[in-house]
Design a protein around this motif. Sequence first.
Motif, PDB file in Angstrom:
ATOM      1  N   HIS A   1      35.358  56.479  35.423  1.00  0.00           N
ATOM      2  CA  HIS A   1      36.405  56.958  34.518  1.00  0.00           C
ATOM      3  C   HIS A   1      36.659  55.992  33.360  1.00  0.00           C
ATOM      4  O   HIS A   1      37.068  56.412  32.259  1.00  0.00           O
ATOM      5  CB  HIS A   1      37.699  57.196  35.302  1.00  0.00           C
ATOM      6  N   TRP A   2      36.400  54.704  33.580  1.00  0.00           N
ATOM      7  CA  TRP A   2      36.631  53.720  32.529  1.00  0.00           C
ATOM      8  C   TRP A   2      35.866  54.033  31.253  1.00  0.00           C
ATOM      9  O   TRP A   2      36.272  53.629  30.153  1.00  0.00           O
ATOM     10  CB  TRP A   2      36.274  52.313  33.023  1.00  0.00           C
ATOM     11  N   ARG A   3      34.755  54.755  31.388  1.00  0.00           N
ATOM     12  CA  ARG A   3      33.939  55.072  30.209  1.00  0.00           C
ATOM     13  C   ARG A   3      34.676  55.977  29.230  1.00  0.00           C
ATOM     14  O   ARG A   3      34.300  56.065  28.055  1.00  0.00           O
ATOM     15  CB  ARG A   3      32.635  55.737  30.647  1.00  0.00           C
TER      16      ARG A   3
ATOM     17  N   LEU B   1      37.807  55.562  28.391  1.00  0.00           N
ATOM     18  CA  LEU B   1      38.975  54.832  27.908  1.00  0.00           C
ATOM     19  C   LEU B   1      38.572  53.754  26.900  1.00  0.00           C
ATOM     20  O   LEU B   1      37.406  53.335  26.853  1.00  0.00           O
ATOM     21  CB  LEU B   1      39.689  54.181  29.094  1.00  0.00           C
TER      22      LEU B   1
ATOM     23  N   ALA C   1      37.665  50.359  25.431  1.00  0.00           N
ATOM     24  CA  ALA C   1      37.085  49.175  26.084  1.00  0.00           C
ATOM     25  C   ALA C   1      36.903  48.078  25.042  1.00  0.00           C
ATOM     26  O   ALA C   1      36.017  48.166  24.184  1.00  0.00           O
ATOM     27  CB  ALA C   1      35.750  49.516  26.735  1.00  0.00           C
TER      28      ALA C   1
ATOM     29  N   LEU D   1      31.867  45.348  31.447  1.00  0.00           N
ATOM     30  CA  LEU D   1      32.141  46.515  32.271  1.00  0.00           C
ATOM     31  C   LEU D   1      30.881  47.101  32.900  1.00  0.00           C
ATOM     32  O   LEU D   1      30.914  47.572  34.039  1.00  0.00           O
ATOM     33  CB  LEU D   1      32.866  47.568  31.426  1.00  0.00           C
TER      34      LEU D   1
ATOM     35  N   ASN E   1      30.712  47.357  36.894  1.00  0.00           N
ATOM     36  CA  ASN E   1      30.538  48.698  37.448  1.00  0.00           C
ATOM     37  C   ASN E   1      29.296  48.761  38.336  1.00  0.00           C
ATOM     38  O   ASN E   1      29.326  49.345  39.436  1.00  0.00           O
ATOM     39  CB  ASN E   1      30.440  49.708  36.311  1.00  0.00           C
TER      40      ASN E   1
ATOM     41  N   ALA F   1      40.117  50.296  29.680  1.00  0.00           N
ATOM     42  CA  ALA F   1      38.972  50.429  30.579  1.00  0.00           C
ATOM     43  C   ALA F   1      38.938  49.344  31.645  1.00  0.00           C
ATOM     44  O   ALA F   1      38.587  49.609  32.805  1.00  0.00           O
ATOM     45  CB  ALA F   1      37.674  50.394  29.763  1.00  0.00           C
ATOM     46  N   HIS F   2      39.290  48.107  31.290  1.00  0.00           N
ATOM     47  CA  HIS F   2      39.198  47.010  32.260  1.00  0.00           C
ATOM     48  C   HIS F   2      40.174  47.204  33.416  1.00  0.00           C
ATOM     49  O   HIS F   2      39.816  47.045  34.585  1.00  0.00           O
ATOM     50  CB  HIS F   2      39.458  45.674  31.560  1.00  0.00           C
TER      51      HIS F   2
ATOM     52  N   ASP G   1      41.520  50.016  34.358  1.00  0.00           N
ATOM     53  CA  ASP G   1      41.141  51.195  35.129  1.00  0.00           C
ATOM     54  C   ASP G   1      40.027  50.868  36.130  1.00  0.00           C
ATOM     55  O   ASP G   1      40.119  51.256  37.309  1.00  0.00           O
ATOM     56  CB  ASP G   1      40.680  52.309  34.195  1.00  0.00           C
ATOM     57  N   LEU G   2      39.002  50.168  35.687  1.00  0.00           N
ATOM     58  CA  LEU G   2      37.881  49.863  36.583  1.00  0.00           C
ATOM     59  C   LEU G   2      38.340  49.028  37.772  1.00  0.00           C
ATOM     60  O   LEU G   2      38.001  49.322  38.931  1.00  0.00           O
ATOM     61  CB  LEU G   2      36.771  49.134  35.818  1.00  0.00           C
TER      62      LEU G   2
END
Length: 452
Positions: free
Chosen positions: A9-11, A13, A15, A237, A241, A273-274, A276-277
């Motif tokens: 999902h971070w992709r 958002l 980053a 990321l 990931n 993104a950070h 979230d991951l």
Amino acid sequence: MDMYRSLEHWRELPAKHQPAWPDPDEVRRAAVYLRSMPPLVFAGEADTLKAEIAKAGRGEAFILQGGDCAETFADSVSANRIRAKIQTILQMAIVLTYGAALPIVKIGRMAGQYAKPRSNPMETRDGVELPAYMGDAVNGHDFTPEDRIPDPQRMIDAYHRSATTLNLIRAFTGGGFADMSEVHAWNKGFTENPAYKKYETIAADIDWALRFMKAAGIDSPAVRTVDMYSSHEALLLEYENAMTRIDQRTSEPYNTSAHFLWIGERTREWDGAHVDLLSRVRNPIGVKLGPTSTVDDALRLMDKLNPDGEEGRLTFITRLGASQIRDLLPSLVEGVTKDGRPVTWVTDPMHGNTITATNGYKTRRMEDVVDEVQGFFEVHNALGTVPGGVHIELTGDSVTEVLGGSEELSEEILSQRYETLVDPRLNHGQSLELAFLVSQMLRARTSGQPCE
């Protein structure tokens, strides 16, 4: 399948501070390779560390996190340099153990600290503009087009070099190198330096305590071996990931690149993104909080990273600067404490105290580093909360990167052994001096007496 989709999902958002990889296909190939490799750490080890961090949050332990600003591939092949860093952390830990009368949780900024965010993605020299150096996991330090182009293969190199460093850490800490009596013998050598003579009394007290233990026949494994955990900033990321795996015991995702990951001041947006991951892995997580951090920022991060209030899960690492910590930290601590969910508080007295010397070197003053730690203790003591640990950029070598200390390093001396590629670090002697000073702060806190 839903879990794997959520890990991507971070992709979707924003980053920040990601390399401008020139070839997306090469990035994907590197990620596929990394996913095929064994984990660097195991989920059970991360769980054990989480429990230790929880103890530090309750005042039943104290965290010492230290190591390079940015590890380099060149140093990763030097067993002597890795050993020197481990030795420095172990020496600091035994001094802190004596002062705190508590277990010291030892976490190295090692075996993965190969990437760094930069204020400007580009660097210009003599009219030539190239990508900024973002750490050896991204590009090279030499100012040439060949070195500065981000290369995904370097993430693979970072993995293998991290594995080598972790093997050495495990060998040194489990093979007699960390024996408490041997570590203290190194500290006695430190106090033989006239600059550090004032710490001789404390060193003698530690020596007496160790001799008492030996005479009493106390010989537990804890005296001869130690646990040391790995950590780094979770900046890249794609790498983080690819190193996230599903634990077979619990069916939960863990980041297997390190035991402890932290999110930097520049990438801590709660909806980024950070965050979230890392919200989706079960490791203990840290977040750096700088001078612009608000209580609302902290609470949003808690909502995202630790909504259920699991002890040991979330550590706030404050980096406020010596001149501001006494003004800015109280409201943060009070706001978080009022929320009720547990957080472990750690101070980073390095990043808020960076200056530029008159000769152009990026440096810090030892007196500012010490003052920020002192302010951290003062605030927590006044509020009745727990100062849980320190986070230090250090090296085991005799570099000349930070001004002051008992050896009185001056600006004129900086050029003699200024070896860092990014930020200045405490050298071996300055690191031990800080440990003795923090030891006195811990003892004063325990005894209720003012620190001298």
